[in-house]
Every structure is written in C-alpha cells, then in structure tokens.
Design an enzyme around this catalytic site. Structure first.
Site, PDB file in Angstrom:
ATOM      1  N   GLY A  11     -13.110  -2.428  48.693  1.00 27.44           N
ATOM      2  CA  GLY A  11     -12.570  -1.876  49.943  1.00 27.44           C
ATOM      3  C   GLY A  11     -13.564  -0.917  50.565  1.00 27.44           C
ATOM      4  N   ARG A  72     -14.702  -9.038  48.757  1.00 26.67           N
ATOM      5  CA  ARG A  72     -14.024  -9.252  47.474  1.00 26.67           C
ATOM      6  C   ARG A  72     -14.582 -10.583  46.973  1.00 26.67           C
ATOM      7  NH1 ARG A  72     -10.969  -4.546  46.843  1.00 26.67           N
ATOM      8  NH2 ARG A  72      -9.891  -4.087  48.765  1.00 26.67           N
ATOM      9  N   ASP A 103     -13.453   1.169  41.374  1.00 25.26           N
ATOM     10  CA  ASP A 103     -13.529   0.840  39.944  1.00 25.26           C
ATOM     11  C   ASP A 103     -13.769  -0.645  39.692  1.00 25.26           C
ATOM     12  OD1 ASP A 103     -11.026   0.297  40.896  1.00 25.26           O
ATOM     13  OD2 ASP A 103      -9.929   1.245  39.257  1.00 25.26           O
ATOM     14  N   THR A 125     -14.542   4.909  47.656  1.00 26.08           N
ATOM     15  CA  THR A 125     -13.197   4.368  47.892  1.00 26.08           C
ATOM     16  C   THR A 125     -12.307   5.487  48.414  1.00 26.08           C
ATOM     17  OG1 THR A 125     -11.189   3.507  46.820  1.00 26.08           O
ATOM     18  CG2 THR A 125     -12.691   4.710  45.411  1.00 26.08           C
ATOM     19  N   ILE A 126     -11.379   5.130  49.298  1.00 27.14           N
ATOM     20  CA  ILE A 126     -10.481   6.180  49.817  1.00 27.14           C
ATOM     21  C   ILE A 126      -9.406   6.540  48.792  1.00 27.14           C
ATOM     22  CG2 ILE A 126     -10.842   5.447  52.207  1.00 27.14           C
ATOM     23  CD1 ILE A 126      -7.846   4.416  52.074  1.00 27.14           C
ATOM     24  N   ASP A 127      -9.299   5.746  47.722  1.00 26.61           N
ATOM     25  CA  ASP A 127      -8.199   5.934  46.771  1.00 26.61           C
ATOM     26  C   ASP A 127      -8.371   7.124  45.824  1.00 26.61           C
ATOM     27  OD1 ASP A 127      -7.140   3.650  47.887  1.00 26.61           O
ATOM     28  OD2 ASP A 127      -7.867   2.327  46.313  1.00 26.61           O
ATOM     29  N   ASP A 129      -9.565   7.087  42.940  1.00 27.88           N
ATOM     30  CA  ASP A 129      -9.027   6.638  41.658  1.00 27.88           C
ATOM     31  C   ASP A 129     -10.109   6.334  40.611  1.00 27.88           C
ATOM     32  OD1 ASP A 129     -10.082   4.429  42.919  1.00 27.88           O
ATOM     33  OD2 ASP A 129      -8.401   3.108  42.496  1.00 27.88           O
ATOM     34  N   ARG A 171      -3.453   2.569  45.998  1.00 27.48           N
ATOM     35  CA  ARG A 171      -3.172   1.638  44.889  1.00 27.48           C
ATOM     36  C   ARG A 171      -2.352   2.330  43.812  1.00 27.48           C
ATOM     37  NH1 ARG A 171      -7.396  -3.001  43.702  1.00 27.48           N
ATOM     38  NH2 ARG A 171      -8.622  -2.899  45.609  1.00 27.48           N
TER      39      ARG A 171
HETATM   40  P1  ATP Z   1     -11.234  -0.442  46.177  1.00 29.04           P
HETATM   41  O1  ATP Z   1     -10.483   0.099  45.005  1.00 29.04           O
HETATM   42  O2  ATP Z   1     -11.572   0.593  47.180  1.00 29.04           O
HETATM   43  O3  ATP Z   1     -10.596  -1.634  46.801  1.00 29.04           O
HETATM   44  P2  ATP Z   1     -12.958  -1.804  44.318  1.00 29.04           P
HETATM   45  O4  ATP Z   1     -14.412  -1.764  44.100  1.00 29.04           O
HETATM   46  O5  ATP Z   1     -12.097  -1.362  43.171  1.00 29.04           O
HETATM   47  O6  ATP Z   1     -12.655  -0.975  45.632  1.00 29.04           O
HETATM   48  P3  ATP Z   1     -12.287  -4.605  43.868  1.00 29.04           P
HETATM   49  O7  ATP Z   1     -11.892  -5.679  44.820  1.00 29.04           O
HETATM   50  O8  ATP Z   1     -11.406  -4.339  42.713  1.00 29.04           O
HETATM   51  O9  ATP Z   1     -12.527  -3.292  44.762  1.00 29.04           O
HETATM   52  O10 ATP Z   1     -13.731  -4.961  43.272  1.00 29.04           O
HETATM   53  C1  ATP Z   1     -14.800  -5.284  44.131  1.00 29.04           C
HETATM   54  C2  ATP Z   1     -15.599  -6.449  43.595  1.00 29.04           C
HETATM   55  O11 ATP Z   1     -16.195  -6.084  42.326  1.00 29.04           O
HETATM   56  C3  ATP Z   1     -14.822  -7.708  43.292  1.00 29.04           C
HETATM   57  O12 ATP Z   1     -14.490  -8.475  44.423  1.00 29.04           O
HETATM   58  C4  ATP Z   1     -15.811  -8.432  42.354  1.00 29.04           C
HETATM   59  O13 ATP Z   1     -16.871  -9.007  43.078  1.00 29.04           O
HETATM   60  C5  ATP Z   1     -16.338  -7.265  41.519  1.00 29.04           C
HETATM   61  N1  ATP Z   1     -15.553  -7.164  40.273  1.00 29.04           N
HETATM   62  C6  ATP Z   1     -14.304  -6.646  40.116  1.00 29.04           C
HETATM   63  N2  ATP Z   1     -13.870  -6.796  38.846  1.00 29.04           N
HETATM   64  C7  ATP Z   1     -14.848  -7.424  38.173  1.00 29.04           C
HETATM   65  C8  ATP Z   1     -15.026  -7.863  36.823  1.00 29.04           C
HETATM   66  N3  ATP Z   1     -14.070  -7.713  35.898  1.00 29.04           N
HETATM   67  N4  ATP Z   1     -16.185  -8.457  36.493  1.00 29.04           N
HETATM   68  C9  ATP Z   1     -17.159  -8.634  37.407  1.00 29.04           C
HETATM   69  N5  ATP Z   1     -17.060  -8.267  38.684  1.00 29.04           N
HETATM   70  C10 ATP Z   1     -15.934  -7.663  39.084  1.00 29.04           C
END
Ligand code: ATP
Length: 319
Positions: A11, A72, A103, A125-127, A129, A171
């Site tokens: 995000g 994503r 994360d 991230t804005i969360d 978390d 979240r």
């Molecule tokens: P936000 O919490 O702000 O949405 P985020 O980084 O947690 O941000 P996610 O969609 O959970 O957002 O993760 C971003 C990207 O990181 C995923 O689309 C994927 O490409 C990669 N990713 C997430 N989990 C895994 C994993 N277990 N193994 C490898 N890559 C991962």
C-alpha cells in the site's frame, strides 16, 4: 557496495517519495550509483529497472504517492519468481536493494536476504503496524487526514444531533484509530486490540445521550465489522439518526506532512549508511528519535508492536 536499487511496495503512503529521494541523494553523495525499480516486486520480476540521478528525484519531496509506483504481487512468494528477480538485479550490477513498504514487503525483502541477496527495509505504511519502529512513514500524514475528516463530521453531526461512525484504516493495528480519536475528540474508540462489544458500545452511547451530548463520534478500525450494519443497530436501539463514513483510500493520499518528510529523509540516508557498513537483511526504525536497525527476520517473526494501553486510558477519561 557500488550500486543499489530502490523500490516501493504494498500500500502506498505519503512520504514514500521523500524516502526514495533520501536514498537516491545520499547514495549519490557517497559516490554510489542508484537504480529505481518500478511497481515494486512486480517490476523487479519484469526487469523494469532504470538508472536514477539527482534530478530524477527533483520536486518529489512534497508529493504524495510514489513516483516509482507500487503493486501487490503475491507471486513473489514463489522462489522461482524471486530467483528471476535476483538475476535481474545482478544483470544491472545492483549489489543491494532498499525496499520501502509494510510488513508484507518486508517479508519479500527477508526472503531475498535469505537467498543471499542483501536488502534493507524501510517502514512505509499508514498503518503504523511494523515492529521495531515507533513510527512508520506515512502514518502521521494519514492521521492528519483522519482528524480533518473527523472535524468535518463533528460539525455536521452536532448540527443534526447525529451519531457518526468513522471507519479508519490500519488493518490489524489500531494505532491510527486511537491517536486520531484522541486528536479528534472522538467519544468511542474501537480497535482490534480492544475488540468490539456492541452492547457495551450501545450502553456508552446511551449514557452520552443521557448526559446531553449533541453528537457522538465512534471511530472504528477497518475489517472489524460492517460499519453500515453497526450504524443500523445503533440507530434502531437509540432512535437517533446514525451514519457510517468509510474514509477508505482518501487516507492514503495527499502531501506528506513535515514529520513524514523528515522521517523518510532520515531513514533513506540511514539505509545507505547501513549498506556502506556492509549491513544487509536489516530493517530501519525510529525509536526515541534515534535511527535504529533490527534483523529483518527477527522483526517479522519475533518482535511485536505493543498496543498503547496508556493512551487508550487517556482517551477513555476524555470522552
Ligand atoms: P501495507 O500494509 O501498507 O498494505 P505491505 O507491504 O504490508 O503494505 P502487502 O501487500 O502485504 O503490503 O505486501 C506487498 C508485497 O510484498 C506483496 O504484494 C508481495 O509482492 C510481497 N510479499 C508479501 N508477502 C510475501 C511473502 N510471504 N513472500 C514474498 N513476498 C511477499
């Protein structure tokens, strides 16, 4: 390390541009080369990689979103996909990667690190978390956006003696809801850490009406319940008009505030310092206003973010 890559993932959050700029400008000042990777791990897999110079990050410190784009890309959990990604990085001569994201993105960075490719994670991230940091990039700006929305709802709610439910992002983390509620003067706060007890909430709302409150603002973290259904329940039980407002993606956009611009700039520069010192597999944080770094695996697997019970207690006294 001679050449580093930078990407934004997951995000988007206000201040991501300032973080990219922090990485690029400090790397260049250290005599390193930098490449930008478009659309996160997706662009990394598709080899959409471009050299960045000083002017590539001109006029971005004040801009929301991320000019590199984000995506994503769940396929990144597949080892073969990551092998291709590492091959692309090596083809461009990139020795290390800075990943700006939440994360989930750290999980991707951790897995690359485990495959022998050094990554540094910056919490964007804005969360709020992410473990190992007091604040994530984007959180403070989003909080101001939420406060602005609450202020507006307060005006119209008190004019009509209406009850408002505001659904806030985060979240599984209630930080944004809790802090924005304190700053916005919300009467009722519901976060995943506290849980939702509909009857208890109703009793408190009724108590507020009995006390002569003109409005009631209930802040609730997303994914906990259907806010519109909750509004119907409160309206039926109290006889007062109740409306739910789901803030949604509004919270992700907008110019980053001072705090996020400075945090992002510091973290970007710190990531480059760490890489210069030969550190890989680390995630950057801010704790007690100092830049810190933790093992990225440890941060994801073992470190928890404690909920601010002390602040919840304060909020309870003020309603
Ligand atoms: P936000 O919490 O702000 O949405 P985020 O980084 O947690 O941000 P996610 O969609 O959970 O957002 O993760 C971003 C990207 O990181 C995923 O689309 C994927 O490409 C990669 N990713 C997430 N989990 C895994 C994993 N277990 N193994 C490898 N890559 C991962």
């Amino acid at each position: 390390v001679r050449k580093i890559g930078v990407l934004t993932s997951g995000g988007d959050a206000p201040g991501m541009n300032a973080a990219i700029r922090g990485v690029v400008r400090s790397a260049l000042s250290e005599g390193l080369e930098v490449c930008g990777i478009y659309d996160g791990f997706l662009g990394l897999h598709q080899n959409r990689i471009e050299r960045l110079n000083r002017t590539s990050v001109s006029d971005v410190i004040n801009r929301g979103g991320t000019f590199l784009g984000s995506a994503r890309f769940p396929e990144f959990a597949d080892e073969k996909v990551r092998e291709q990604a590492i091959q692309n990085l090596k083809m461009h001569g990139i020795d290390a990667l800075v990943v700006i994201g939440g994360d989930g993105s750290f999980m991707g960075a951790k897995k690359l690190t485990e495959m022998g490719y050094p990554c540094i994670g910056l919490p964007g991230t804005i969360d709020n978390d992410v473990a190992g940091t007091d604040y994530t990039i984007g959180y403070m700006t989003a909080m101001n956006t939420v406060i602005d929305a609450i202020d507006r709802l307060r005006d119209t709610s008190s004019s009509h003696q209406r009850i408002s439910i505001v659904e806030v992002m985060g979240r599984h983390c209630g930080d944004l809801t809790l802090m924005a509620s304190i700053a916005g003067g919300c009467e009722y706060i519901i976060t995943p850490e506290i849980g939702l007890d509909k009857d208890k909430l109703l009793a408190k709302v009724k108590e507020g009406i009995y006390k002569g409150k003109k409005h009631a603002i209930i802040a609730i973290t997303e994914l906990m319940t259907d806010a519109n259904e909750l509004a119907k329940f409160i309206e039926t039980e109290t006889g007062r008009e109740t409306r739910a407002t789901i803030l949604g993606h509004i919270q992700r956009g907008g110019q980053p505030g001072a705090f996020d611009r400075i945090l992002a700039s510091r973290m970007g520069a710190y990531a480059v310092d760490l890489l210069q010192q030969g550190e890989g597999g680390r995630c950057v944080g801010i704790q007690n206003d100092k830049m810190v770094h933790h093992d990225i695996v440890d941060a994801i697997e073992n470190m928890k973010r404690p909920f601010r019970d002390d602040l919840y207690e304060v909020a309870e006294k003020l309603f």
